[in-house]
Design a protein around this motif. Sequence first.
Motif, PDB file in Angstrom:
ATOM      1  N   HIS A 159       0.804  -1.190  -0.083  1.00  0.00           N
ATOM      2  CA  HIS A 159      -0.264  -0.088   0.110  1.00  0.00           C
ATOM      3  C   HIS A 159       0.935   1.305  -0.020  1.00  0.00           C
ATOM      4  O   HIS A 159       2.104   1.051   0.118  1.00  0.00           O
ATOM      5  CB  HIS A 159      -0.801  -0.004   1.268  1.00  0.00           C
ATOM      6  CG  HIS A 159      -1.754  -1.149   1.335  1.00  0.00           C
ATOM      7  ND1 HIS A 159      -2.983  -1.236   0.970  1.00  0.00           N
ATOM      8  CD2 HIS A 159      -1.563  -2.471   2.075  1.00  0.00           C
ATOM      9  CE1 HIS A 159      -3.508  -2.609   1.217  1.00  0.00           C
ATOM     10  NE2 HIS A 159      -2.479  -3.403   1.990  1.00  0.00           N
ATOM     11  N   CYS A 194      -4.720   5.720   0.185  1.00  0.00           N
ATOM     12  CA  CYS A 194      -3.732   4.719  -0.200  1.00  0.00           C
ATOM     13  C   CYS A 194      -3.423   5.195  -1.817  1.00  0.00           C
ATOM     14  O   CYS A 194      -4.379   4.980  -2.655  1.00  0.00           O
ATOM     15  CB  CYS A 194      -4.583   3.328  -0.243  1.00  0.00           C
ATOM     16  SG  CYS A 194      -3.220   2.255  -1.028  1.00  0.00           S
ATOM     17  N   GLU A 196      -1.326   3.256  -3.720  1.00  0.00           N
ATOM     18  CA  GLU A 196      -0.815   2.157  -4.582  1.00  0.00           C
ATOM     19  C   GLU A 196      -1.712   1.251  -4.602  1.00  0.00           C
ATOM     20  O   GLU A 196      -2.624   0.528  -3.820  1.00  0.00           O
ATOM     21  CB  GLU A 196       0.424   1.440  -3.701  1.00  0.00           C
ATOM     22  CG  GLU A 196       1.077   0.120  -4.311  1.00  0.00           C
ATOM     23  CD  GLU A 196       2.274   0.852  -5.400  1.00  0.00           C
ATOM     24  OE1 GLU A 196       3.089   1.749  -4.902  1.00  0.00           O
ATOM     25  OE2 GLU A 196       2.005   0.527  -6.275  1.00  0.00           O
ATOM     26  N   CYS A 198      -3.998  -1.612  -4.679  1.00  0.00           N
ATOM     27  CA  CYS A 198      -3.835  -2.925  -3.862  1.00  0.00           C
ATOM     28  C   CYS A 198      -4.946  -3.939  -4.094  1.00  0.00           C
ATOM     29  O   CYS A 198      -4.848  -4.676  -3.047  1.00  0.00           O
ATOM     30  CB  CYS A 198      -3.665  -2.338  -2.375  1.00  0.00           C
ATOM     31  SG  CYS A 198      -4.999  -1.249  -1.673  1.00  0.00           S
ATOM     32  N   HIS A 202      -9.343  -0.692  -3.438  1.00  0.00           N
ATOM     33  CA  HIS A 202      -8.040   0.347  -3.381  1.00  0.00           C
ATOM     34  C   HIS A 202      -8.431   1.737  -3.215  1.00  0.00           C
ATOM     35  O   HIS A 202      -8.290   2.656  -2.351  1.00  0.00           O
ATOM     36  CB  HIS A 202      -7.144  -0.022  -4.445  1.00  0.00           C
ATOM     37  CG  HIS A 202      -6.347   1.331  -4.797  1.00  0.00           C
ATOM     38  ND1 HIS A 202      -5.363   1.816  -3.996  1.00  0.00           N
ATOM     39  CD2 HIS A 202      -6.270   2.200  -5.761  1.00  0.00           C
ATOM     40  CE1 HIS A 202      -4.882   2.946  -4.409  1.00  0.00           C
ATOM     41  NE2 HIS A 202      -5.352   3.275  -5.423  1.00  0.00           N
ATOM     42  N   MET A 205      -9.950   2.777   0.037  1.00  0.00           N
ATOM     43  CA  MET A 205      -8.839   2.647   1.314  1.00  0.00           C
ATOM     44  C   MET A 205      -8.460   4.056   1.631  1.00  0.00           C
ATOM     45  O   MET A 205      -7.357   4.558   1.554  1.00  0.00           O
ATOM     46  CB  MET A 205      -7.507   1.910   0.750  1.00  0.00           C
ATOM     47  CG  MET A 205      -6.797   1.642   1.913  1.00  0.00           C
ATOM     48  SD  MET A 205      -5.664   0.154   1.417  1.00  0.00           S
ATOM     49  CE  MET A 205      -4.591   0.400   3.222  1.00  0.00           C
TER      50      MET A 205
HETATM   51 CU1  CUA Z   1      -4.113  -0.123  -0.136  1.00  0.00          CU
HETATM   52 CU2  CUA Z   1      -4.502   0.834  -2.331  1.00  0.00          CU
END
Ligand code: CUA
Length: 319
Positions: A159, A194, A196, A198, A202, A205
């Motif tokens: 992340h 977040c 990245e 994931c 995502h 997040m």
């Molecule tokens: Cu954790 Cu995107």
Amino acid sequence: MLLIGAVAFVATAAVALFIPWLPDQVSREREGIDLTFWLATWICIAIFAIVAAVIGYAVLKFRADPDDDSDGPPIHGHTGLEIAWTAVPFVLVVALGTVSAVVLTQNDRARGANPNQVSVFAQQFTWQFEHPNGVASGTLRIPVDRSTVLTLRSRDVIHSFWVKEFGQKKDVVPGIETRLVITPKRTGSFDVICTELCGLGHSLMRARVEVMPQAEYSRWLEEGGGEDAPEAGGGEAVFQQAGCGGCHAFAPAGTSAQIGPALDDLPGDDEEFVRRSIVDPDAEVAEGFQAGVMPGDYEERLSAEQLDALVQYLLEGSG
Ligand code: CUA
């Protein structure tokens, strides 16, 4: 040529200056980051103005007649020009690299002798924060005008922690600990995002970070997390802290994620089923959802009291 260059410079500088591209600057670390950003921006504007001036001038001055089909004169390069367009970018890139290295090193260092320490846990698709005195919560709380050192760990995949007002971004990588220093300049409430990719959730997040006065922060810690604490907040606090809302919709908690089944539809009279679904999520998987998505370690991560409170909270709010 000077005129064209001046027009190009003023126009791009106006776009850079009069449109608010950057979010509010809320941390000391952002000062160095913004400095680097503006240095790179001014270099780009200057180079753009020079290139635009030369091109504009050449287009106007050396335009061929409509009936001129002849080749241009052969040219064998220009040593002086070649040295210039090698040396100038070299100097600019070295300058940018040096400034960036200095800023990064400074930003890695906590200011003051006694920085605040917070552990950050990332997990599909939620953030959890462990403050001093073991105070856990789903909201990051940090004091203003004092450095906080975040230690970031992931429970599953990669992340990335980002609060745009603080500027810094840090990957949260399974198996290693990463570290980030934040020194907020004013109080307020901001988004933790977040950055990245994931998994399915995502884009959902997210968490909040509350920057608060030191006295208020100390009081909050002494009270064991105030209303964020499971003892005071009951099942709802456990729900927030364990990050259930990162994947599940549950009207009483105001969450609407759709990674896992909606908890509003739980059978409100089947405590056994609700409890089993938390501690052994793959025992019975709701139709339309996959096994192996929900972590199976909540029995270890939650105390018996927390688990009871969470089950009661879910039973009350569903069915
Ligand atoms: Cu954790 Cu995107």
